[in-house]
Design an enzyme around this catalytic site. Sequence first.
Site, PDB file in Angstrom:
ATOM      1  N   HIS A  15      -9.970 -13.491   4.307  1.00 44.11           N
ATOM      2  CA  HIS A  15      -9.206 -12.817   3.264  1.00 44.11           C
ATOM      3  C   HIS A  15      -9.425 -13.514   1.936  1.00 44.11           C
ATOM      4  CE1 HIS A  15      -5.812 -11.359   0.851  1.00 44.11           C
ATOM      5  NE2 HIS A  15      -5.808 -10.310   1.639  1.00 44.11           N
TER       6      HIS A  15
ATOM      7  N   HIS B 114       0.837  -1.205   0.000  1.00 45.51           N
ATOM      8  CA  HIS B 114       0.000   0.000   0.000  1.00 45.51           C
ATOM      9  C   HIS B 114       0.870   1.253   0.000  1.00 45.51           C
ATOM     10  CE1 HIS B 114      -2.713  -2.825   2.554  1.00 45.51           C
ATOM     11  NE2 HIS B 114      -2.851  -3.077   1.275  1.00 45.51           N
TER      12      HIS B 114
END
Length: 425
Positions: free
Chosen positions: A174, A108
Site C-alpha cells: 500500500h 469510497h
Amino acid sequence: MMNFKIPCGQQKLDLTLPDEQVVGVLESNIGTMKATGTEDEIVQAAMAKPYGGVKLSALARGKKTCTIICSDHTRPVPSKHIIPFMLKELREGNPNIDITLLIATGFHRLSVEKEMRAKFGDDIVDHEKIVVHDSADADANVKIGVLPSGADCIIDKVAANADLLVSEGFIEPHFFAGFSGGRKSILPGVCDRKTVMGNHCSKFIDSPYARTGILEGNPLHKDMVAAAKMANLAYIVNVVIDEDKKVVAAFAGDPFEAHLSGCKFLSGYCQVKAVPADISITSNGGAPLDQNMYQCVKGMTAAEATTKEGGVIIICAECADGTGGDGFYNALKNCESPQALMDEILKVPQGETQPDQWEYQIQSRILIHHPVIYVSRPEMKQTIEEMKMHYAPNLDEAVKMAKEIRGDDATFTVIPNGISVIVRA
C-alpha cells in the site's frame, strides 16, 4: 526488441521497446509461488491453524452477535472463497449467533447490490444480513476512543456494538499505509470520515515512512493498529492473491500476528530494486483497481520510486469510473501548479484535513518531479489534461510523447503492475 503486456481494465496492452533502452523490468515473484491446493483449501487450511491458536468457532461460543467486516467493490478480495467458510465456522461454534456482514467502504462511494452479488454471490446476498458502511453518516457511527495522533476514533455502530468483530481482506503493498489488510479493515474501512481525515492528515502523508511496504515508524499504521485494538477486532482471514487475483496464501487468526506474518511473507515476493530510468511505464493492475484516477495514484508511486528527476511516468488505466472523487479532481484542476497545491496542503492542520486531500497530496508530489502521461479511454482526455497531466490514446503514442520530453535515446523501466511491487532504492 522486448515485448510486454500491460494491464488496462479488462485487457492487456502490448508494448514493444528496444532491448538496449530497457534498463529494468520490475515485477513481483508472486507468479512463481506454487499454491498447495485450491483457493478454498488454502483458506480452510489457514483457518484450521490460526495465529494465536484460537479458532473462529471457539470465539463464537457464548456470543449473541458477530459482525464480519468485508471488503468493498474497489478491492479484488476473493470473498467467495473466504466468507462462506467464516460463516460456516461461526455457526459451527454457535448455531444461533446473529451475523451481519459490514461492507468496509472507507472513504469510497457506497457499494451497490450488483457489485455485492459479483463479490459474494447470490446466495450470500439473498440470505445474509448486509450493511454498507457510510463514513458520512454521523448517526450510524460512534466514538470509541482517541488515536495516538489525537484524532477521535469513530467507527460504525454495527462494528462497535458486535459481541464479536472479525474481518476478511487481502494483503498487498500500500502506497502510504505500508500494506493493506489487517488493521485497515477498521481504519479506514469502517471509520467515520472525521477519523479517516485525521489519520490521513498532510503531516502523516508527508512522512518518509508513509511509503509502500513500510510499517515501522509509519504514523498512519500506528493509528490504524490502535483503532483495531480499540474496536476489539478479534480475528481475521487475510489472503495473498496472484496476478490472476487467485488465492495463493492465507493467514488467519490473531489480527496482528496473522497480518504481520502475511506482510513479511509478501515482502519476500514483492520487493524489487529500483532501476532509475528516464521513462517509467506502469499500471494499476487492471480492473477493478484501475477503475478511477484516485486509485491509480498507487501505481504511479511505484514508478515514482524508480524514475529519474524530471523523468516521465506513463500509466495505463481504463478509469471506467472516472476520477473517483470530486475533491481530488477539483484540487488538481483548480490549482495554479502542483507545487502551489502542495504548499497549500502542508499548511492544513490535522483537524481540518479535506476529503481526498491525501490523494491529491501524493499526486502533487509526483507531478512536482515528473510529467505524467495517462493511457486511457478517449472520454478521459479532457479530465486528465485539466488535472495537469497528459493524455495518450495508446501506449505507442505515449512512448512517442515521452521521448519528445526525454529524447530518443531515453532509458525505460517497465513495471507491468505498479501495485504488486515494493520498490526499494
